[in-house]
Design a protein around this motif. Structure first.
Motif, short mmCIF file in Angstrom:
data_model
loop_
_atom_site.label_atom_id
_atom_site.label_comp_id
_atom_site.label_asym_id
_atom_site.label_seq_id
_atom_site.Cartn_x
_atom_site.Cartn_y
_atom_site.Cartn_z
N MET A 36 20.05 -0.27 -46.52
CA MET A 36 21.37 -0.26 -46.28
C MET A 36 22.01 -1.54 -46.57
SD MET A 36 22.61 0.27 -42.36
CE MET A 36 25.04 0.09 -42.32
N ILE A 37 23.72 -2.16 -46.99
CA ILE A 37 24.14 -2.83 -47.52
C ILE A 37 25.98 -2.14 -46.46
CG2 ILE A 37 26.10 -3.38 -48.99
CD1 ILE A 37 23.91 -2.61 -51.49
N ASN A 38 25.99 -4.05 -45.42
CA ASN A 38 26.53 -3.78 -44.50
C ASN A 38 28.12 -4.06 -45.43
OD1 ASN A 38 25.58 -2.81 -42.41
ND2 ASN A 38 24.37 -5.01 -41.95
N TYR A 39 29.08 -3.07 -45.81
CA TYR A 39 30.33 -3.85 -46.59
C TYR A 39 31.51 -4.37 -45.47
CZ TYR A 39 33.58 -4.40 -50.32
OH TYR A 39 34.69 -5.18 -50.75
N PRO A 40 31.99 -5.22 -45.24
CA PRO A 40 32.68 -5.15 -44.21
C PRO A 40 33.97 -4.88 -44.01
CG PRO A 40 33.43 -7.34 -46.49
CD PRO A 40 32.34 -6.16 -46.47
N GLU A 41 34.24 -3.81 -43.25
CA GLU A 41 35.28 -3.47 -43.08
C GLU A 41 36.61 -3.98 -42.71
OE1 GLU A 41 35.06 -1.14 -39.07
OE2 GLU A 41 33.06 -0.84 -39.26
N LYS A 42 37.27 -3.37 -43.29
CA LYS A 42 39.18 -4.41 -43.40
C LYS A 42 40.01 -3.46 -43.14
CE LYS A 42 37.68 -7.40 -47.25
NZ LYS A 42 38.06 -7.61 -48.30
N ASP A 43 41.08 -3.71 -42.70
CA ASP A 43 42.44 -2.72 -41.98
C ASP A 43 43.08 -2.41 -43.84
OD1 ASP A 43 42.44 -3.52 -39.96
OD2 ASP A 43 43.53 -5.04 -39.67
N ILE A 44 42.97 -3.15 -45.24
CA ILE A 44 43.20 -2.30 -46.37
C ILE A 44 42.11 -3.51 -47.21
CG2 ILE A 44 44.78 -2.61 -48.15
CD1 ILE A 44 45.67 -1.40 -45.73
N TYR A 45 41.66 -2.41 -47.99
CA TYR A 45 40.90 -2.24 -49.12
C TYR A 45 42.15 -2.90 -49.99
CZ TYR A 45 36.80 -1.63 -46.11
OH TYR A 45 35.98 -1.27 -45.40
N THR A 46 41.52 -3.49 -50.92
CA THR A 46 42.04 -3.91 -51.85
C THR A 46 41.48 -3.56 -53.50
OG1 THR A 46 41.07 -6.37 -53.13
CG2 THR A 46 43.16 -5.96 -50.89
N TYR A 47 41.97 -3.74 -54.87
CA TYR A 47 41.46 -3.07 -56.20
C TYR A 47 40.28 -4.22 -56.13
CZ TYR A 47 40.93 -4.10 -60.71
OH TYR A 47 40.48 -3.89 -62.19
N ASP A 48 40.39 -5.54 -55.64
CA ASP A 48 38.81 -6.81 -55.92
C ASP A 48 37.72 -5.76 -55.08
OD1 ASP A 48 39.98 -7.98 -57.57
OD2 ASP A 48 40.28 -9.57 -55.90
N ASP A 49 37.55 -4.54 -54.16
CA ASP A 49 37.04 -4.24 -52.90
C ASP A 49 36.36 -2.97 -54.70
OD1 ASP A 49 36.54 -5.82 -50.41
OD2 ASP A 49 38.78 -5.07 -50.33
N LEU A 50 37.36 -2.22 -54.72
CA LEU A 50 37.28 -1.06 -55.31
C LEU A 50 36.06 -1.86 -56.40
CD1 LEU A 50 36.98 1.71 -56.17
CD2 LEU A 50 39.18 0.99 -57.33
N VAL A 51 36.42 -2.91 -56.88
CA VAL A 51 35.35 -3.18 -58.27
C VAL A 51 33.79 -3.45 -57.96
CG1 VAL A 51 35.31 -4.93 -60.02
CG2 VAL A 51 37.12 -4.37 -59.95
#
Length: 264
Positions: free
Chosen positions: A1-16
Motif C-alpha cells: 500500500m502506498i500512502n499518497y499525501p492528502e492535499k487540498d489541491i492536487y497539481t500537474y506534478d501530482d498527476l505525473v
C-alpha cells in the motif's frame, strides 16, 4: 500500500507522480500491462468525450474530460520514458519549437492580417517542415486514423488549394448523382458495393464543403434525428400492442413519415 499525501489541491506534478507510481513495480497490474496499442481506444474515447463536453458547453464536464485527456497524454509519454526513447521534456520542447516556427507573424517579421492568411502560412510552413514537396505528399500525411469523413474533407481541402476543384456546387452535385447511379448499378449487378458506396460518401463530402458543412457533424445530427424518429415509431407500435418486426414495410414507412411530421 502506498500512502499518497492528502492535499487540498492536487497539481500537474501530482498527476505525473501518480502515473509513475501506477506503472512502477508494486503499482497497478493493469496499468503496468498497457502499451500504446492496447491503450489506443481509451485515448480516442477520452478525446471524443472531451469533444462532447465542448458540444454541451458544460464547464464541469470539460474539467473532468480534459483531465482524462491530459492523463492519457502523460500515460503514453511515460511509457516512452520507461523505454528510454524520449521524455516529457522532449515532447514539450518539440511542440514549443513547432509553435514558434509556425507563428512567424507573432515571433518573427512575417505579416498575417487575418486568420485566413495565418492558415495559408501555417500550411506552407508545415509542408516545409515535413519535407512535403507536392500536394500528394501533403495528402499522404493526413492521418489514416481520422474518422473517414473528416479525412475525406481534409484531402479535398488540400486538393482544392492546389486548384483541383469544381467551379461551383453544381459540379459537386453532378458528381454525387453520377456516383449514386454507379452505386445503384453495383447493387443491381452484385459487384463492388464497398468501392461505390465509398465514392458516394466522398462525393457527398465534396457537396458539404461547398455548403460549408462539416460532414462528421452533419452525420452526427442525422444519427440523433434517426434515433428520435425511430423512438416515435416504436412508441406508436407499442401503443397498439404490436411488434415492430411484424409490420409490413409500407406500414413502417407510413409510421416513419408520421414521426417526421411530428418532429419537424
Amino acid at each position: 500500500m502506498i500512502n499518497y499525501p492528502e492535499k487540498d489541491i492536487y497539481t500537474y506534478d501530482d498527476l505525473v507522480d501518480i502515473l509513475r507510481i501506477l506503472r512502477a513495480p508494486g503499482g497497478c497490474p493493469w496499468d503496468r500491462e498497457q502499451t500504446h496499442e492496447s491503450n489506443r481506444r481509451n485515448f480516442l474515447e477520452e478525446a471524443y468525450e472531451a469533444a462532447e463536453a465542448f458540444d454541451l458547453d458544460d464547464p464541469e464536464l470539460m474539467k473532468e474530460e480534459l483531465g482524462d485527456v491530459l492523463m492519457q497524454v502523460l500515460f503514453n509519454i511515460h511509457m516512452e520514458e520507461e523505454a528510454g526513447r524520449f521524455t516529457t521534456g522532449d515532447v514539450t520542447d518539440h511542440v514549443v519549437r513547432k509553435l514558434i516556427f509556425r507563428h512567424p507573424h507573432v515571433f518573427s517579421n512575417t505579416r498575417a492580417d487575418d486568420s485566413e492568411q495565418v492558415l495559408v502560412n501555417w500550411d506552407k510552413l508545415k509542408r516545409q517542415e515535413k519535407g512535403q514537396r507536392t500536394t500528394a505528399d501533403a495528402m499522404d500525411s493526413v492521418a489514416r486514423s481520422l474518422p473517414a469523413l473528416w479525412r475525406a474533407d481534409k484531402l479535398q481541402s488540400k486538393a482544392a488549394k492546389a486548384g483541383f476543384e469544381f467551379a461551383d456546387v453544381s459540379g459537386a452535385l453532378d458528381k454525387l448523382d453520377e456516383e449514386t447511379q454507379e452505386l445503384r448499378s453495383a447493387v443491381e449487378n452484385g459487384t463492388n458495393f464497398e468501392e461505390e458506396l465509398g465514392d458516394v460518401l466522398f462525393a457527398a463530402v465534396k457537396v458539404g464543403r461547398f455548403c460549408g458543412v462539416d460532414p462528421e457533424a452533419a452525420l452526427t445530427k442525422t444519427c440523433e434525428k434517426f434515433i428520435a424518429r425511430f423512438r416515435k415509431v416504436e412508441e406508436a407500435v407499442n401503443a397498439r400492442g404490436e411488434a415492430l418486426s411484424a409490420l409490413p414495410p409500407d406500414e413502417l414507412t407510413a409510421l416513419w413519415n408520421d414521426a417526421k411530421q411530428q418532429l419537424r
